[in-house]
Enzyme design. Structure first.
Site, short mmCIF file in Angstrom:
data_model
loop_
_atom_site.label_atom_id
_atom_site.label_comp_id
_atom_site.label_asym_id
_atom_site.label_seq_id
_atom_site.Cartn_x
_atom_site.Cartn_y
_atom_site.Cartn_z
N ARG A 155 0.83 -1.22 0.00
CA ARG A 155 0.00 0.00 0.00
C ARG A 155 0.86 1.27 0.00
O ARG A 155 0.52 2.28 0.61
CB ARG A 155 -0.93 0.05 1.23
CG ARG A 155 -1.98 -1.01 1.26
CD ARG A 155 -3.00 -0.84 0.13
NE ARG A 155 -4.11 -1.76 0.34
CZ ARG A 155 -4.09 -3.05 0.05
NH1 ARG A 155 -3.01 -3.58 -0.50
NH2 ARG A 155 -5.14 -3.81 0.29
N SER A 222 -10.88 -0.79 3.27
CA SER A 222 -10.10 -1.08 4.49
C SER A 222 -9.61 0.25 5.05
O SER A 222 -8.96 1.01 4.34
CB SER A 222 -8.87 -1.91 4.17
OG SER A 222 -9.22 -3.16 3.66
N GLU A 318 -4.86 3.33 6.57
CA GLU A 318 -4.53 3.31 5.15
C GLU A 318 -5.13 4.58 4.55
O GLU A 318 -4.60 5.17 3.62
CB GLU A 318 -5.17 2.05 4.55
CG GLU A 318 -4.90 1.83 3.10
CD GLU A 318 -5.60 0.56 2.57
OE1 GLU A 318 -5.45 -0.52 3.16
OE2 GLU A 318 -6.28 0.68 1.55
N1 EPU Z 1 -11.33 -11.06 10.02
C1 EPU Z 1 -12.03 -11.17 11.19
N2 EPU Z 1 -12.97 -10.22 11.47
C2 EPU Z 1 -13.22 -9.18 10.63
C3 EPU Z 1 -12.50 -9.05 9.42
C4 EPU Z 1 -11.54 -10.03 9.14
O1 EPU Z 1 -11.83 -12.07 11.98
O2 EPU Z 1 -14.10 -8.37 10.96
C5 EPU Z 1 -10.33 -12.10 9.68
C6 EPU Z 1 -10.82 -12.94 8.51
O3 EPU Z 1 -11.65 -13.99 8.92
C7 EPU Z 1 -9.52 -13.45 7.93
C8 EPU Z 1 -8.55 -12.31 8.20
O4 EPU Z 1 -9.14 -11.50 9.23
O5 EPU Z 1 -9.08 -14.59 8.59
C9 EPU Z 1 -8.23 -11.50 6.98
O6 EPU Z 1 -9.41 -10.98 6.40
P1 EPU Z 1 -9.59 -10.84 4.80
O7 EPU Z 1 -9.14 -12.06 4.13
O8 EPU Z 1 -10.97 -10.35 4.58
O9 EPU Z 1 -8.58 -9.74 4.33
P2 EPU Z 1 -7.98 -8.48 5.05
O10 EPU Z 1 -6.59 -8.79 5.47
O11 EPU Z 1 -8.92 -8.00 6.07
C10 EPU Z 1 -6.92 -7.38 2.89
C11 EPU Z 1 -6.91 -6.03 2.21
C12 EPU Z 1 -8.18 -5.81 1.44
C13 EPU Z 1 -8.33 -6.92 0.44
C14 EPU Z 1 -8.35 -8.27 1.18
C15 EPU Z 1 -8.42 -9.45 0.25
C16 EPU Z 1 -5.55 -4.53 3.57
C17 EPU Z 1 -5.54 -3.44 4.57
N3 EPU Z 1 -6.75 -5.00 3.22
O12 EPU Z 1 -7.95 -7.38 3.87
O13 EPU Z 1 -8.07 -4.59 0.75
O14 EPU Z 1 -9.51 -6.80 -0.31
O15 EPU Z 1 -7.13 -8.39 1.94
O16 EPU Z 1 -7.22 -9.59 -0.42
O17 EPU Z 1 -4.48 -4.94 3.12
C18 EPU Z 1 -8.59 -2.27 0.77
O18 EPU Z 1 -7.38 -2.04 0.82
O19 EPU Z 1 -9.44 -1.31 0.73
C19 EPU Z 1 -9.06 -3.63 0.79
C20 EPU Z 1 -10.35 -3.92 0.86
#
Ligand code: EPU
Length: 322
Positions: A155, A222, A318
């Protein structure tokens, strides 16, 4: 080119925060950048900005064009910085060029995809960006940067370190002629992916399940970055919280799930003032109805304090708070 005075920025930020700018310059492909005096704010899709007050300067943005002027050579596509990123993803698949399908339904523009090095589902913009053409507001000239010169990281890019200096006019993506599905991200397991279109549709549906509908609630996607910690910190947390998701090992260290930390700290679904934590995804802060930037900032600060207190982890937004 359009120049508008004393104008609401509500349509120009996805949080839907109603502040005014003294002047707004809207550029279209082919326009020369006019002389700009006073303070200048470069705005992409406004999907990562939280305005806390009126902006007493000039906001410069590129017209959001759905079908932009393309220069396509072999598998390289040059797109207007103001083009909606998701339209470029669609366009590329329609033209038999692959790779961007994992970045489906990301809000924002092509220009912002380079500034932010947007990423999702195992892909990042930097994997495909060949070069970036920008207008340098300091030197007042057009300049071009190779992928390496952009210094992409999670990012992050060189452009973020020179805020409001480079107006990104065009981004050239190097795509693949053959579709090789990228299923490296865990959540993609088992999704239909015979064609790039199928994978795009699955990813789009999955994203929308976790994000507020823009026409109902504003948000910035995010809100926080996933914190990167050292191995010892990760082991300590994992021992204490065995239900914590496996950290993703990146070159910078162990990337934890900010969404999980915020969720585990009990913030999911909570509101404070008119800002809230999205009930289906704790990483997303949203506008629960006419909220101000200050309300978003206060909620973000309360979450940061609590996560620091409970896990001794510092969350970094972010989103950019102005
Ligand atoms: N999780 C929870 N509770 C929540 C949200 C997430 O327990 O309320 C857990 C999920 O179950 C999972 C883990 O956290 O085990 C990761 O969640 P997820 O796979 O949804 O991805 P993320 O790490 O939360 C990142 C990016 C997103 C992108 C997704 C998918 C960042 C800050 N965010 O989210 O990017 O879509 O991976 O690749 O890197 C964005 O930047 O605007 C964005 C949406």
């Amino acid at each position: 080119m359009k120049i508008l005075e004393n104008i609401s920025l509500k349509p120009y930020n996805t949080f839907g925060i109603d502040v005014k700018a003294r002047r707004l310059v809207l550029l279209e492909p082919g326009d020369d950048v006019p002389p700009l005096e006073g303070e200048v704010l470069l705005l992409g899709g406004g999907s990562n900005m939280v305005f806390t007050k009126d902006y007493d300067g000039t906001v410069v943005t590129l017209a959001h064009i759905h079908h932009s002027t393309f220069n396509i050579q072999h598998s390289k596509v040059t797109a207007w910085g103001g083009m909606v990123m998701d339209d470029l993803v669609q366009w590329s698949l329609d033209h038999g060029l692959y790779g961007l399908e994992n970045l489906s339904a990301i809000p924002g523009t092509v220009g912002a995809s380079a500034v932010q090095n947007v990423g999702a589902y195992g892909a990042e913009a930097k994997d495909f960006i060949e070069s970036v053409e920008a207008y340098d507001l300091k030197e007042r000239c057009r300049c071009s940067f190779s992928n390496e010169e952009c210094r992409f990281a999670y990012r992050d890019s060189m452009f973020k370190h020179y805020p409001n200096r480079y107006l990104i006019l065009y981004v050239t993506y190097h795509l693949h002629k053959e579709y090789v599905p990228n299923l490296s991200y865990k959540a993609l397991e088992g999704l239909p992916h015979d064609t790039a279109r199928q994978l795009r549709d699955s990813i789009t549906a999955m994203r929308w399940q976790k994000l507020p509908r823009p026409e109902e609630h504003g948000s910035a996607g995010s809100f926080f970055k996933n914190p990167v910690v050292d191995e010892a910190t990760y082991r300590r947390l994992k021992a204490e919280y065995p239900d914590m998701p496996e950290a993703h090992k990146a070159s910078e260290g162990y990337k934890l799930s900010a969404g999980w930390l915020i969720d585990r700290a009990g913030w999911k679904g909570r509101t404070q003032g008119r800002a809230g934590v999205w009930p289906k995804n704790a990483l997303v802060l949203y506008n629960a109805g006419g909220c101000t930037g200050d309300e978003v900032r206060a909620l973000a600060a309360a979450i940061q304090d609590d996560v620091k207190h409970k896990f001794n982890i510092t969350l970094t937004p972010e989103a950019i708070i102005i």
